[in-house]
Design a protein around this motif. Sequence first.
Motif, PDB file in Angstrom:
ATOM      1  N   GLN A  16     -16.316  -2.551  44.250  1.00  0.00           N
ATOM      2  CA  GLN A  16     -17.010  -3.293  43.209  1.00  0.00           C
ATOM      3  C   GLN A  16     -17.710  -2.304  42.286  1.00  0.00           C
ATOM      4  O   GLN A  16     -18.339  -1.346  42.735  1.00  0.00           O
ATOM      5  N   LEU A  17     -17.619  -2.547  41.015  1.00  0.00           N
ATOM      6  CA  LEU A  17     -18.186  -1.626  40.038  1.00  0.00           C
ATOM      7  C   LEU A  17     -19.688  -1.844  39.902  1.00  0.00           C
ATOM      8  O   LEU A  17     -20.167  -2.977  39.969  1.00  0.00           O
ATOM      9  N   ASP A  18     -20.381  -0.772  39.682  1.00  0.00           N
ATOM     10  CA  ASP A  18     -21.835  -0.817  39.584  1.00  0.00           C
ATOM     11  C   ASP A  18     -22.239  -1.289  38.202  1.00  0.00           C
ATOM     12  O   ASP A  18     -21.872  -0.660  37.198  1.00  0.00           O
ATOM     13  N   GLU A  54     -18.416   3.758  39.138  1.00  0.00           N
ATOM     14  CA  GLU A  54     -19.005   3.960  40.453  1.00  0.00           C
ATOM     15  C   GLU A  54     -18.823   2.709  41.297  1.00  0.00           C
ATOM     16  O   GLU A  54     -18.903   1.591  40.813  1.00  0.00           O
ATOM     17  N   ALA A  55     -18.580   2.884  42.571  1.00  0.00           N
ATOM     18  CA  ALA A  55     -18.370   1.745  43.474  1.00  0.00           C
ATOM     19  C   ALA A  55     -19.562   1.559  44.380  1.00  0.00           C
ATOM     20  O   ALA A  55     -20.316   2.476  44.654  1.00  0.00           O
ATOM     21  N   ARG A  56     -19.709   0.349  44.853  1.00  0.00           N
ATOM     22  CA  ARG A  56     -20.762   0.074  45.818  1.00  0.00           C
ATOM     23  C   ARG A  56     -20.290   0.400  47.219  1.00  0.00           C
ATOM     24  O   ARG A  56     -19.152   0.795  47.450  1.00  0.00           O
ATOM     25  N   ALA A  57     -21.176   0.160  48.166  1.00  0.00           N
ATOM     26  CA  ALA A  57     -20.837   0.406  49.562  1.00  0.00           C
ATOM     27  C   ALA A  57     -19.774  -0.577  50.019  1.00  0.00           C
ATOM     28  O   ALA A  57     -19.633  -1.668  49.478  1.00  0.00           O
ATOM     29  N   PRO A  58     -18.967  -0.220  51.045  1.00  0.00           N
ATOM     30  CA  PRO A  58     -17.934  -1.133  51.535  1.00  0.00           C
ATOM     31  C   PRO A  58     -18.538  -2.370  52.175  1.00  0.00           C
ATOM     32  O   PRO A  58     -19.736  -2.451  52.400  1.00  0.00           O
ATOM     33  N   ALA A  59     -17.677  -3.315  52.486  1.00  0.00           N
ATOM     34  CA  ALA A  59     -18.123  -4.588  53.053  1.00  0.00           C
ATOM     35  C   ALA A  59     -18.845  -4.370  54.373  1.00  0.00           C
ATOM     36  O   ALA A  59     -18.522  -3.492  55.160  1.00  0.00           O
ATOM     37  N   ALA A  60     -19.853  -5.217  54.616  1.00  0.00           N
ATOM     38  CA  ALA A  60     -20.654  -5.104  55.821  1.00  0.00           C
ATOM     39  C   ALA A  60     -19.927  -5.694  57.013  1.00  0.00           C
ATOM     40  O   ALA A  60     -18.997  -6.478  56.885  1.00  0.00           O
ATOM     41  N   ALA A  61     -20.368  -5.295  58.198  1.00  0.00           N
ATOM     42  CA  ALA A  61     -19.792  -5.855  59.417  1.00  0.00           C
ATOM     43  C   ALA A  61     -20.271  -7.286  59.595  1.00  0.00           C
ATOM     44  O   ALA A  61     -21.329  -7.670  59.134  1.00  0.00           O
ATOM     45  N   TRP A 102      -7.860  -8.648  43.690  1.00  0.00           N
ATOM     46  CA  TRP A 102      -7.402  -7.693  42.695  1.00  0.00           C
ATOM     47  C   TRP A 102      -7.581  -8.245  41.284  1.00  0.00           C
ATOM     48  O   TRP A 102      -7.808  -7.486  40.333  1.00  0.00           O
ATOM     49  N   GLU A 103      -7.534  -9.596  41.113  1.00  0.00           N
ATOM     50  CA  GLU A 103      -7.780 -10.179  39.796  1.00  0.00           C
ATOM     51  C   GLU A 103      -9.264 -10.136  39.463  1.00  0.00           C
ATOM     52  O   GLU A 103      -9.632  -9.913  38.296  1.00  0.00           O
ATOM     53  N   ARG A 104     -10.107 -10.352  40.436  1.00  0.00           N
ATOM     54  CA  ARG A 104     -11.551 -10.235  40.187  1.00  0.00           C
ATOM     55  C   ARG A 104     -11.883  -8.803  39.788  1.00  0.00           C
ATOM     56  O   ARG A 104     -12.706  -8.538  38.898  1.00  0.00           O
ATOM     57  N   HIS A 105     -11.216  -7.841  40.427  1.00  0.00           N
ATOM     58  CA  HIS A 105     -11.442  -6.440  40.085  1.00  0.00           C
ATOM     59  C   HIS A 105     -10.944  -6.152  38.661  1.00  0.00           C
ATOM     60  O   HIS A 105     -11.605  -5.408  37.911  1.00  0.00           O
ATOM     61  N   GLN A 106      -9.809  -6.745  38.291  1.00  0.00           N
ATOM     62  CA  GLN A 106      -9.300  -6.566  36.926  1.00  0.00           C
ATOM     63  C   GLN A 106     -10.300  -7.120  35.911  1.00  0.00           C
ATOM     64  O   GLN A 106     -10.521  -6.519  34.854  1.00  0.00           O
ATOM     65  N   ARG A 151     -26.896  -7.489  33.046  1.00  0.00           N
ATOM     66  CA  ARG A 151     -27.055  -8.849  33.551  1.00  0.00           C
ATOM     67  C   ARG A 151     -25.743  -9.625  33.536  1.00  0.00           C
ATOM     68  O   ARG A 151     -25.423 -10.330  34.498  1.00  0.00           O
ATOM     69  N   ILE A 152     -24.972  -9.489  32.460  1.00  0.00           N
ATOM     70  CA  ILE A 152     -23.735 -10.269  32.403  1.00  0.00           C
ATOM     71  C   ILE A 152     -22.697  -9.706  33.362  1.00  0.00           C
ATOM     72  O   ILE A 152     -21.837 -10.424  33.869  1.00  0.00           O
ATOM     73  N   ARG A 153     -22.777  -8.393  33.666  1.00  0.00           N
ATOM     74  CA  ARG A 153     -21.896  -7.828  34.691  1.00  0.00           C
ATOM     75  C   ARG A 153     -22.264  -8.364  36.072  1.00  0.00           C
ATOM     76  O   ARG A 153     -21.386  -8.712  36.872  1.00  0.00           O
TER      77      ARG A 153
END
Length: 820
Positions: free
Chosen positions: A798-800, A808-815, A696-700, A777-779
């Motif tokens: 995760q933000l695009d 916009e978010a990316r796809a969920p975590a992979a199996a 949640w901090e990485r997301h912040q 690039r810095i994102r």
Amino acid sequence: IELDALLKIFILVASRCPEKGLLCEPLTNHRVVHFSETDFPLERFLRAALPEPGKICPHEQCRLPPEHHIRSYVHGKFQLDLWVQALAPKLQLPGAVQGKIWMWSKCRICQNIGGSNRESYRIMLDEEAAAMSLGRFFSLFLGATDIPAPCGHSLLGDRVFWFAVGQGIACFDVKPVQSFSLVLPLLERQFSPKREMKWLTLEWTKLKADIQDAVGLLKAGAQNMVHAVRKASPGVSEADAAAALEGIWGALEDREGELLSRSKKPECAGEVLASLQGWSGGSEVLDAFEVNDVRSRLNFLISGTHRSLLEAAALMEGSGQAGAAGALPPLQAFADLVVTGIRGTSSAGPAAAEGPAPEELKAGPGAGSGGDHKHKRSLSLSFLEGSGAAEGAFHDDSLKATPSSHNRTMHEIQLPFNTGLLSLRGRRVPHVPDRWGGVLIFEEEPTSIVASAMLFDGYTRRLEDIRAHRSQLQSAAVQQVKMTSDERLKETMALLLSPDPEHVRLSFEDAPWYNGAPDKLSLAAFYASQFQALREGCGVQEDMYIHSLLRCARWHSKGGKSNAYFAKTLNDRFIAKQLSKTEMNTFLELGPRYFDHLGSVLGGRSPRSCLAKIYGVYQVTVKCSAQSATLGAKDWRLDLMVVENIFYGKDVSHVYDLKGSTRSRYNADPSEDNPTLLDENLLETLPQNPIFMEQWERHQLEVSLWADTSFLSRHGVMDYSMLVGLTREGEIVVGLIDYLRQYTWDKQLETWVKSSGLLGGSGKVPTIISPFNYMRRIRAAVDKYFTALPSTTDPPPQLDPEMEGGEEARAPAAAAPAAK
């Protein structure tokens, strides 16, 4: 706890080759749902992980078998490392042909402290244990409640486990991972009383030593004078000489006692420090105003005593030229002359009134009025000399861009009678209100000139006039901000969001300690009222801000290529950085948008900001007198900004200046003088030491960075840096710095030349690219450099990096795949 959370686990998986220093499989987030197609039995997992003939790493630079790798599985606060090794046929355990699995363990703590080093008995897993769900296995090792082992240590956290299947052994070792807590630039800054006390105590200690040294040398000068008079007048008795010397020394000791006891303090003494939360004061600590006042009085004592000794020497010389026997005045006359000079410095103090009062303050275009506020580059600094002045008025090439190397604020004087040298530190500023004491400027410390100018009553009155005018208008932007009903806060927001460039200029003179023409100084404070409002909104008290700027020390930063002037205030609170003409013009153009962006943050309309806040932009100009010029002094001008030190109060162990680029981004020789590491240094250490953050901090961090980089990209800004500090307390401090460079034609040309390969670069993308690509690039670097620790809950999206607003978010975590 929801049932869904108990039936799944998120795991970071990575594989590295210590032998080649490669991260063969980067950390990726996998979701394992118990008893689903993403889950499988422990036996199957172990067989897939163990060495087999012909099995090699798919990484092109590795191509080594599994036994040369370490696979890591991270969840929550723990990391499970897996090593594998092939067994010789003669060492294989019973039941290998039937596929039996053996397990044993050993306590690593008992082994380290000299206790029992025995491994546990090997046991064969039954079919039910071998069929354990891999998800449950990871949950047991990485998320289960601790269980004590027979030795008293942790069964899971302090023991190493081995599993043998066929001709291979798998070793599992659990260890805690360090998770860094995110620290962004604070919305409301706090001053540390302990840090203030530390540097002020050091300054007072130095000053006390200077007082004692100066008085000791002045005593020596008086003693040499008495000896010279006795030599010229043999009739002077030893008793008379001792009495004369005692009188002079007594006067000096009285003044020394006054200085050391600070018996004559400015009215503001202690008020600044008393405003600090948690400040306990103390008789041995002075604030910077008091320190400057005492130093000013010391300089006055030195100059006054020196002048009287010179007069005594001149009197002796004049009497000697007369040639008449006995023409030399009596010794007591010389002593009275010096004592009078010493005592004359006691009551008057250095509050001299030489020179004219400060020039009336002027406001820049739009101050208190409407008008055209299109920020064209041609606006530049035309307001400085009043209406109609040319842009070059304060950008004359004859004015040096940095403080002169000739130090006029460390004036050395030769005491007569072959006594020695004494130094006068600082040049005094007359006409500053008496409540601030003796105000000093130090030419090698340009922030002292800024602080001195801000102490004049005229400067304060001008800002109060602007505030009064602006409060009547009540900017419409403030009505849209959901704030409290506090009227002062509304006034602050109205000033901050004002589109008018409220620039203020003040011209004044310093005062030499001896007869001579003063130097002329001027300060241009850009967006003065807006910056004052920003400081107020961020909890930076104006007196504490000025108090900080009174003293600074040059900081020889070697991380950049511009050789710009850097200084850090002695309380470590602010950084002063020289601005190029292009950077100054950029801020003149973008200033209102900058204040609007931070106003949105302060008003709660935008996420927390990563920007290291700029608290002031100034132009300091010094034009030396003809007398100073004969001593080698030169005129100079310095454009500078004052920025918060995002590492204030932090015990930082590693500092990184990151741009998301790998072209010329390596510090090959980090040292105490050049400690800042770059992108390639970080990428070099990440395989062994990833930077973990709670998800949640990485997301912040992402949300804040997305908002700031969108703002910078919209206004054509690039080439900024993400400054990162890792503290010994387990914090990661992040801030964006150097965000005043737009993508002008020269930068576009630099991009083209470097992209063409004409200057080398090994085909790497240049550091300077378009604002949108720089933002992207810095994102992306955040995702590459900082790893979110998975927990039992679904990770935030995760933000695009491509999205302007970052929504916009990316796809969920992979199996989770089977181990390779």
